[in-house]
Design a protein around this motif. Structure first.
Motif, mmCIF file in Angstrom:
data_model
loop_
_atom_site.group_PDB
_atom_site.id
_atom_site.type_symbol
_atom_site.label_atom_id
_atom_site.label_comp_id
_atom_site.label_asym_id
_atom_site.label_seq_id
_atom_site.Cartn_x
_atom_site.Cartn_y
_atom_site.Cartn_z
ATOM 1 N N THR A 1 10.283 6.884 8.247
ATOM 2 C CA THR A 1 9.369 5.915 8.467
ATOM 3 C C THR A 1 8.667 6.595 9.739
ATOM 4 O OG1 THR A 1 10.145 3.741 7.771
ATOM 5 C CG2 THR A 1 8.853 3.742 9.433
ATOM 6 N N SER A 2 7.205 6.368 9.837
ATOM 7 C CA SER A 2 6.692 7.155 10.741
ATOM 8 C C SER A 2 5.200 6.268 10.894
ATOM 9 C CB SER A 2 6.335 8.647 10.895
ATOM 10 O OG SER A 2 5.946 8.984 12.145
ATOM 11 N N LEU A 3 4.925 5.552 11.941
ATOM 12 C CA LEU A 3 3.752 4.816 11.943
ATOM 13 C C LEU A 3 3.160 4.877 13.464
ATOM 14 C CD1 LEU A 3 5.048 1.540 10.226
ATOM 15 C CD2 LEU A 3 3.254 3.154 9.204
ATOM 16 N N ILE B 1 8.296 3.569 1.003
ATOM 17 C CA ILE B 1 6.993 4.232 0.800
ATOM 18 C C ILE B 1 5.986 4.381 1.846
ATOM 19 C CG2 ILE B 1 6.943 3.107 -1.540
ATOM 20 C CD1 ILE B 1 5.302 0.738 -0.470
ATOM 21 N N GLY B 2 6.390 4.330 3.249
ATOM 22 C CA GLY B 2 5.835 4.698 4.296
ATOM 23 C C GLY B 2 4.900 3.666 5.003
ATOM 24 N N PHE B 3 4.288 2.615 4.146
ATOM 25 C CA PHE B 3 3.560 1.811 4.797
ATOM 26 C C PHE B 3 4.138 0.274 4.883
ATOM 27 C CE2 PHE B 3 0.710 4.848 3.304
ATOM 28 C CZ PHE B 3 -0.554 4.894 4.018
ATOM 29 N N SER B 4 3.729 -0.559 6.128
ATOM 30 C CA SER B 4 4.253 -1.897 5.851
ATOM 31 C C SER B 4 3.805 -2.638 4.990
ATOM 32 C CB SER B 4 4.053 -2.573 7.414
ATOM 33 O OG SER B 4 4.304 -1.691 8.340
ATOM 34 N N VAL B 5 4.577 -3.638 4.594
ATOM 35 C CA VAL B 5 3.928 -4.847 3.684
ATOM 36 C C VAL B 5 3.198 -5.548 4.512
ATOM 37 C CG1 VAL B 5 4.307 -6.814 2.050
ATOM 38 C CG2 VAL B 5 5.735 -4.379 1.895
ATOM 39 N N ASP C 1 8.893 -2.466 9.123
ATOM 40 C CA ASP C 1 9.932 -1.929 8.154
ATOM 41 C C ASP C 1 9.040 -1.394 6.992
ATOM 42 O OD1 ASP C 1 11.980 -0.958 6.490
ATOM 43 O OD2 ASP C 1 12.534 -3.227 5.985
ATOM 44 N N THR C 2 9.132 -0.157 6.381
ATOM 45 C CA THR C 2 8.420 0.233 5.415
ATOM 46 C C THR C 2 9.325 0.563 4.036
ATOM 47 O OG1 THR C 2 8.798 2.509 5.842
ATOM 48 C CG2 THR C 2 7.010 1.398 6.979
ATOM 49 N N GLN D 1 0.822 -1.348 -0.119
ATOM 50 C CA GLN D 1 0.065 -0.104 -0.012
ATOM 51 C C GLN D 1 0.873 1.172 -0.193
ATOM 52 O OE1 GLN D 1 -2.005 0.111 3.671
ATOM 53 N NE2 GLN D 1 -0.646 -1.253 4.478
ATOM 54 N N GLY D 2 0.127 2.088 -0.411
ATOM 55 C CA GLY D 2 1.015 3.568 -0.482
ATOM 56 C C GLY D 2 0.401 4.682 -1.130
ATOM 57 N N TYR D 3 1.229 5.795 -1.358
ATOM 58 C CA TYR D 3 0.583 6.674 -2.299
ATOM 59 C C TYR D 3 1.228 6.875 -3.559
ATOM 60 C CZ TYR D 3 0.177 8.237 2.597
ATOM 61 O OH TYR D 3 -0.109 8.300 4.116
#
Length: 336
Positions: free
Chosen positions: A238-240, A256-260, A247-248, A121-123
């Motif tokens: 990375t900021s969640l 890409i900022g989102f975890s798989v 890990d993103t 997922q991502g932008y």
């Protein structure tokens, strides 16, 4: 990777008939001799395919299946935790960990198997705009002039086609707006996801800039192909949310900022204790993410009834019969 292919009607019937014959008397089960199983899912037709594959396996193990309960994501976790449903096959880990924990966690439920691996997922933005303005990172939207490129309602802010409330992804996006300093220049739109996705595809087709969140497996990236028509945006770091620390980074180093995620089955502990064959089935069954993407694209092409999705699951099983039967054998052994 085995891909899902459309079968002509006569070919499909032949394949399915041969598959049923191949099961043989030793693998047949008396309908309902295991009792009833109660599935639930998140109500999205695009997530029903893997649920139906799981359901068909349970049917062949001898379970009667109640009609799938259509619930929103928090509610489906609560239903399993409270024993109102026996399992769901659309739990995203780690994205939906918070809903699992709030619904009773491991004291009430168990996560099993790896039904679909590599769910990303991502932008993304359209490739033409990315190239014309050198946009590679979402942090660049802090610049009001860059943000205005994606302004669809003329308020001066970028309009991000985002994530509906209660899905889990909306929590990450809202966290990112603060972490990357985007509150003043980006609006997070949270309408019906498939409606927003269709609007993104339409605007892209009209040559307009697009900015959106999406995930895989889903048909969106079959229509707007990353690296061709659209590009992933990186994040500056990375900021969640605290409960989603993972890990993103992609294998190529892009962040890409989102975890798989891994899409897993969650099941009520009492149901699992009573039915070790079902528990083993949940551990074994898996579907390549490419096959789920292919099936989702068939939905996008108009094969979008519940009957269509059930047929897609039956066709996939027929094409992967030997593997499917092996999982069933393993489940039956666990139940002896």
């Amino acid at each position: 990777m085995i891909t899902l292919k459309r079968l002509h009607r006569t070919g499909r019937l032949t394949v399915l008939a041969l598959a049923l014959i191949g099961l043989g008397a030793s693998s047949a089960a008396i309908a309902g001799d295991k009792g009833t199983a109660r599935p639930a899912y998140d109500g999205l037709l695009e997530g029903l395919f893997q649920t139906e594959v799981v359901n068909i396996g349970l049917e062949r193990l001898g379970f009667d299946l109640e009609k799938v309960k259509h619930l929103d994501i928090p509610a489906m976790h609560v239903a399993v935790g409270q024993g109102e449903a026996d399992f769901v096959a659309v739990h995203w880990q780690p994205l939906q960990n918070v809903y699992f924990d709030k619904a009773g966690g491991t004291s009430a439920m168990t996560k099993l198997g790896a039904l679909v691996e590599g769910a990303g997922q991502g932008y993304l933005i359209d490739s033409a705009t990315a190239k014309a303005h050198g946009i590679t990172n979402i942090e660049q939207l802090k610049d009001p002039e860059i943000a205005k490129i994606f302004d669809t309602d003329q308020d001066g802010k970028a309009d991000l086609a985002g994530c509906p409330p209660g899905w889990g992804c909306e929590r990450v996006i809202e966290h990112h707006l603060d972490a990357y300093g985007l509150r003043d220049t980006v609006t997070h739109n949270q309408g019906q996801f498939m409606v927003m996705a269709a609007d993104v595809v339409s605007r892209h087709g009209a040559g307009e800039p697009v900015l959106y969140y999406t995930y895989t497996p889903l048909w969106v990236s079959q229509v707007l192909r990353p690296g061709d028509q659209v590009e992933w945006l990186e994040v500056p770091f990375t900021s969640l949310p605290d409960d989603a620390k993972e890990d993103t980074n992609l294998p190529d180093g892009r962040n890409i900022g989102f975890s798989v995620n891994t899409i897993r089955i969650i099941a009520n502990n009492d149901f699992l204790a009573e039915h070790p064959d079902a528990a083993r089935w949940f551990e074994l069954v898996s579907i390549p993410i490419g096959d789920v993407n292919d099936e989702n694209y068939q939905i996008r092409q108009g094969e979008d009834s519940f009957e269509d999705v059930r047929r897609h699951a039956e066709e996939w099983i027929a094409q992967n019969q030997e593997m499917f039967d092996g999982w069933l054998a393993g489940a039956r052994n666990a139940g002896q």
